[in-house]
Design a protein around this motif. Structure first.
Motif, PDB file in Angstrom:
ATOM      1  N   LEU A  10       0.919  -1.279  -0.060  1.00 51.34           N
ATOM      2  CA  LEU A  10      -0.275   0.047  -0.117  1.00 51.34           C
ATOM      3  C   LEU A  10       0.950   1.329   0.048  1.00 51.34           C
ATOM      4  N   GLN A  11       2.014   1.200   0.782  1.00 51.58           N
ATOM      5  CA  GLN A  11       2.823   2.466   0.722  1.00 51.58           C
ATOM      6  C   GLN A  11       3.412   2.610  -0.757  1.00 51.58           C
ATOM      7  N   ARG A  12       3.936   1.467  -1.030  1.00 58.72           N
ATOM      8  CA  ARG A  12       4.642   1.729  -2.461  1.00 58.72           C
ATOM      9  C   ARG A  12       3.548   2.360  -3.678  1.00 58.72           C
ATOM     10  N   LEU A  13       2.269   1.814  -3.389  1.00 54.04           N
ATOM     11  CA  LEU A  13       1.257   2.472  -4.303  1.00 54.04           C
ATOM     12  C   LEU A  13       1.128   3.880  -4.044  1.00 54.04           C
ATOM     13  N   VAL A  14       1.085   4.134  -2.740  1.00 54.96           N
ATOM     14  CA  VAL A  14       0.768   5.711  -2.394  1.00 54.96           C
ATOM     15  C   VAL A  14       2.067   6.565  -3.068  1.00 54.96           C
ATOM     16  N   LYS A  15       3.419   5.916  -2.722  1.00 57.40           N
ATOM     17  CA  LYS A  15       4.439   6.636  -2.989  1.00 57.40           C
ATOM     18  C   LYS A  15       4.715   7.005  -4.670  1.00 57.40           C
ATOM     19  N   ASP A  16       4.095   5.913  -5.287  1.00 58.70           N
ATOM     20  CA  ASP A  16       4.124   5.933  -6.951  1.00 58.70           C
ATOM     21  C   ASP A  16       2.849   6.688  -7.520  1.00 58.70           C
ATOM     22  N   GLY A  17       1.947   7.349  -6.622  1.00 56.71           N
ATOM     23  CA  GLY A  17       0.971   8.262  -7.243  1.00 56.71           C
ATOM     24  C   GLY A  17      -0.206   7.424  -7.454  1.00 56.71           C
ATOM     25  N   HIS A  18      -0.220   6.064  -7.448  1.00 61.29           N
ATOM     26  CA  HIS A  18      -1.581   5.285  -7.615  1.00 61.29           C
ATOM     27  C   HIS A  18      -2.441   5.407  -6.646  1.00 61.29           C
ATOM     28  N   PHE A  19      -3.269   6.580  -6.582  1.00 59.43           N
ATOM     29  CA  PHE A  19      -4.134   6.588  -5.535  1.00 59.43           C
ATOM     30  C   PHE A  19      -5.231   6.165  -5.555  1.00 59.43           C
ATOM     31  N   LYS A  20      -6.056   6.098  -6.998  1.00 65.12           N
ATOM     32  CA  LYS A  20      -7.241   5.094  -7.082  1.00 65.12           C
ATOM     33  C   LYS A  20      -6.926   3.559  -6.704  1.00 65.12           C
TER      34      LYS A  20
ATOM     35  N   ALA B 280      -4.426   2.480  -4.795  1.00 67.42           N
ATOM     36  CA  ALA B 280      -4.363   2.531  -3.254  1.00 67.42           C
ATOM     37  C   ALA B 280      -5.385   2.374  -2.632  1.00 67.42           C
ATOM     38  N   SER B 281      -6.508   3.360  -2.850  1.00 65.59           N
ATOM     39  CA  SER B 281      -7.887   3.608  -2.026  1.00 65.59           C
ATOM     40  C   SER B 281      -8.334   2.085  -2.341  1.00 65.59           C
ATOM     41  N   ALA B 282      -8.460   1.332  -3.306  1.00 60.16           N
ATOM     42  CA  ALA B 282      -9.319   0.193  -3.435  1.00 60.16           C
ATOM     43  C   ALA B 282      -8.289  -0.889  -2.622  1.00 60.16           C
ATOM     44  N   TYR B 283      -7.166  -0.755  -2.737  1.00 63.89           N
ATOM     45  CA  TYR B 283      -6.297  -1.714  -1.890  1.00 63.89           C
ATOM     46  C   TYR B 283      -6.437  -1.560  -0.310  1.00 63.89           C
ATOM     47  N   ALA B 284      -6.561  -0.124  -0.081  1.00 62.32           N
ATOM     48  CA  ALA B 284      -6.739   0.282   1.468  1.00 62.32           C
ATOM     49  C   ALA B 284      -8.117  -0.475   2.001  1.00 62.32           C
ATOM     50  N   GLY B 285      -9.085  -0.256   1.127  1.00 65.04           N
ATOM     51  CA  GLY B 285     -10.437  -0.922   1.685  1.00 65.04           C
ATOM     52  C   GLY B 285     -10.355  -2.498   1.635  1.00 65.04           C
ATOM     53  N   ASP B 286      -9.819  -3.020   0.875  1.00 66.42           N
ATOM     54  CA  ASP B 286      -9.427  -4.593   0.963  1.00 66.42           C
ATOM     55  C   ASP B 286      -8.638  -4.930   2.219  1.00 66.42           C
ATOM     56  N   LEU B 287      -7.709  -4.106   2.302  1.00 67.71           N
ATOM     57  CA  LEU B 287      -6.592  -4.191   3.470  1.00 67.71           C
ATOM     58  C   LEU B 287      -7.526  -4.110   4.919  1.00 67.71           C
ATOM     59  N   ALA B 288      -8.411  -3.200   4.988  1.00 66.13           N
ATOM     60  CA  ALA B 288      -9.047  -2.939   6.120  1.00 66.13           C
ATOM     61  C   ALA B 288      -9.997  -3.934   6.256  1.00 66.13           C
ATOM     62  N   LYS B 289     -10.685  -4.574   5.242  1.00 69.30           N
ATOM     63  CA  LYS B 289     -11.627  -5.833   5.585  1.00 69.30           C
ATOM     64  C   LYS B 289     -10.633  -7.114   5.978  1.00 69.30           C
TER      65      LYS B 289
END
Length: 120
Positions: free
Chosen positions: A88-98, A100-109
């Motif tokens: 998730l950190q790599r996605l954010v760092k690379d600017g892949h916010f969309k 990262a957002s989907a990934y963060a939702g899955d990660l929270a679940k």
């Protein structure tokens, strides 16, 4: 070999064979020896988070798929979640916010499900 430590079982061999790869093929893709693959498959060497991430990438599966469901421990769950936080950190760092957002939702679940299973 008597006295050799055995680690928890894994599904590397099963997943490797499902993809029609030999131990030598997998070793080549991972830039390691076929002996190391043999040790990992037979649980004679520890399947670290680093190994799980590398093998999962090559076998095109989720790292969790490498561990039989009944063998997942709180420690293994923690390590997998920490690996996903790193992704998730790599996605954010690379600017892949969309993404990262989907990934963060899955990660929270997944974190909520892990908490239910291993309530502190």
């Amino acid at each position: 070999m008597r006295g050799m430590k055995t680690y928890p079982p894994n599904r590397i061999r099963e997943l490797r064979m499902a993809r029609n790869l030999s131990q030598e093929d997998l070793a080549g893709l991972l830039e390691t020896s076929s002996g190391q693959i043999h040790k990992l498959e037979r649980s004679k060497s520890t399947l670290s988070l680093e190994w799980m991430l590398r093998i999962a990438e090559v076998l095109h599966c989720d790292p969790r798929d490498l561990i039989p469901p009944g063998e997942r421990t709180a420690e293994a769950a923690r390590d997998l979640l920490l690996g996903k936080v790193g992704q998730l950190q790599r996605l954010v760092k690379d600017g892949h916010f969309k993404a990262a957002s989907a990934y963060a939702g899955d990660l929270a679940k997944e974190l909520a499900a892990t908490h239910k299973r291993f309530a502190d």
